[in-house]
Design a protein around this motif. Structure first.
Motif, mmCIF file in Angstrom:
data_model
loop_
_atom_site.group_PDB
_atom_site.id
_atom_site.type_symbol
_atom_site.label_atom_id
_atom_site.label_comp_id
_atom_site.label_asym_id
_atom_site.label_seq_id
_atom_site.Cartn_x
_atom_site.Cartn_y
_atom_site.Cartn_z
ATOM 1 N N GLY A 85 1.022 -1.081 0.121
ATOM 2 C CA GLY A 85 0.014 0.080 -0.007
ATOM 3 C C GLY A 85 0.669 1.156 -0.010
ATOM 4 O O GLY A 85 0.260 2.349 0.236
ATOM 5 N N ALA A 86 2.086 1.039 -0.445
ATOM 6 C CA ALA A 86 3.031 2.407 -0.364
ATOM 7 C C ALA A 86 2.898 3.139 -1.693
ATOM 8 O O ALA A 86 3.611 4.274 -1.686
ATOM 9 N N LEU A 87 2.352 2.352 -2.552
ATOM 10 C CA LEU A 87 2.369 2.972 -3.728
ATOM 11 C C LEU A 87 0.786 3.040 -4.358
ATOM 12 O O LEU A 87 0.080 2.049 -3.968
ATOM 13 N N ASP A 88 0.673 3.977 -5.156
ATOM 14 C CA ASP A 88 -0.891 4.031 -5.896
ATOM 15 C C ASP A 88 -0.790 3.059 -7.065
ATOM 16 O O ASP A 88 -2.054 2.634 -7.528
ATOM 17 N N ALA A 89 0.273 2.945 -7.790
ATOM 18 C CA ALA A 89 0.381 2.253 -9.061
ATOM 19 C C ALA A 89 2.003 1.664 -9.026
ATOM 20 O O ALA A 89 2.660 2.390 -8.587
ATOM 21 N N ALA A 90 1.906 0.849 -9.793
ATOM 22 C CA ALA A 90 3.265 0.054 -10.238
ATOM 23 C C ALA A 90 3.389 -0.307 -11.581
ATOM 24 O O ALA A 90 2.344 -0.946 -12.121
ATOM 25 N N VAL A 91 4.484 -0.098 -12.319
ATOM 26 C CA VAL A 91 4.764 -0.514 -13.625
ATOM 27 C C VAL A 91 6.010 -1.277 -13.492
ATOM 28 O O VAL A 91 7.025 -1.103 -13.324
ATOM 29 N N VAL A 92 5.821 -2.795 -13.797
ATOM 30 C CA VAL A 92 7.080 -3.528 -13.421
ATOM 31 C C VAL A 92 6.991 -4.637 -14.663
ATOM 32 O O VAL A 92 5.925 -4.632 -15.532
ATOM 33 N N LEU A 93 7.813 -5.488 -14.820
ATOM 34 C CA LEU A 93 8.515 -6.489 -15.682
ATOM 35 C C LEU A 93 7.844 -7.718 -15.070
ATOM 36 O O LEU A 93 7.989 -7.930 -13.809
#
Length: 284
Positions: free
Chosen positions: A138-146
């Motif tokens: 919950g530390a990020l609103d969104a994540a862009v990952v491989l």
């Protein structure tokens, strides 16, 4: 005095930045035909051809180039006028894998910023594993990952990222010597992918450079110090895939995936623009 449709001007700026009617439509949450119609009407109103479009290329005409910066200023003024009534600025915290963004990170940020008045984007760059862990906490609103494994099968697939053994064209590898690698420090899923492929093929290797992100790894590669497993989209300009020449095993492609826990219009709009901007770099 002509009155310009601000939404049409915004469409023009997005097409100019993303070099694609399709990506501009994604960012605006509309259709490609709607974007084309807006720009056609803008051109008719101005009496100028702004964009030259072919089946494989979208580029500005000379008049479109002259119009671009005033168009940016108009869109920014419109954004600021709307933001004058915003009592509280919304902060959107996005984590992104350092293997997804290279030297084009400032360009991505410019393309995203300013699209949503009152929105401040905070971007944190780290490994895919760390970014996904932070998102799940919950530390990020969104994540862009491989996507490297089956840990999660949800999320929006942004684009498939092909990887290659990237190096300077004049990189020298002497037969019989271990392959000199530039890698990210452990733990890094791309590093694991690369050395596993070499080990499975029985190819000796040694770490000649350990970097702290794509920019430092890219610098080592450009300097001819080593070969690195990099996404072709973010590899430094001028580098090439030496895998076939050196007889190296092919590397698997990886999906770039967007995970989001936000539902408000502002944040979703910014994430649409970010995804479209990442896709646009694949065609650059």
């Amino acid at each position: 005095m002509k009155t310009l449709d601000v939404e049409a001007v915004q469409a023009f700026v997005l097409v100019a930045d993303l070099k694609s009617f399709t990506r501009a439509a994604e960012a605006m949450d509309t259709t490609q035909s709607a974007v084309s119609l807006k720009i056609k009407r803008l051109e008719q109103g101005l009496g100028r051809r702004l964009i030259e479009r072919t089946p494989r290329l979208v580029r500005l005409s000379a008049e479109g180039g002259a119009f671009l910066e005033p168009a940016r200023a108009l869109v920014a003024a419109h954004r600021d006028a709307i933001a004058a009534f915003t009592l509280e600025r919304r902060r959107l915290v996005v984590g992104i894998s350092h293997h997804i963004v290279g030297a084009e990170l400032p360009m991505l940020l410019r393309r995203v910023s300013g699209q949503e008045p009152g929105l401040v984007m905070e971007m944190r760059v780290s490994t895919s594993r760390d970014v996904l862990d932070a998102f799940e906490r919950g530390a990020l609103d969104a994540a862009v990952v491989l996507r490297h494994d089956n840990r999660r099968q949800d999320g929006e697939m942004v684009i498939e990222e092909p990887f290659g053994w990237m190096a300077a064209p004049d990189f020298e590898h002497r037969p019989g010597e271990p392959l000199r690698l530039a890698t990210q420090a452990e733990p890094c899923s791309v590093r694991t992918m690369a050395i596993s492929a070499l080990d499975d093929a029985g190819i000796a290797w040694t770490e000649a450079f350990v970097g702290g992100g794509i920019s430092t790894i890219g610098a080592a590669v450009s300097a001819g110090l080593a070969v690195a497993a990099l996404g072709r989209r973010v590899a430094p300009p001028g580098t090439i895939d030496l895998g076939p020449r050196l007889g190296l095993p092919p590397l698997p492609a990886r999906d770039i995936v967007l995970y989001s826990g936000v539902f408000d219009r502002q944040a979703r709009g910014a994430l649409r623009t970010l995804a479209a901007a990442i896709r646009s770099t694949a065609a650059a």
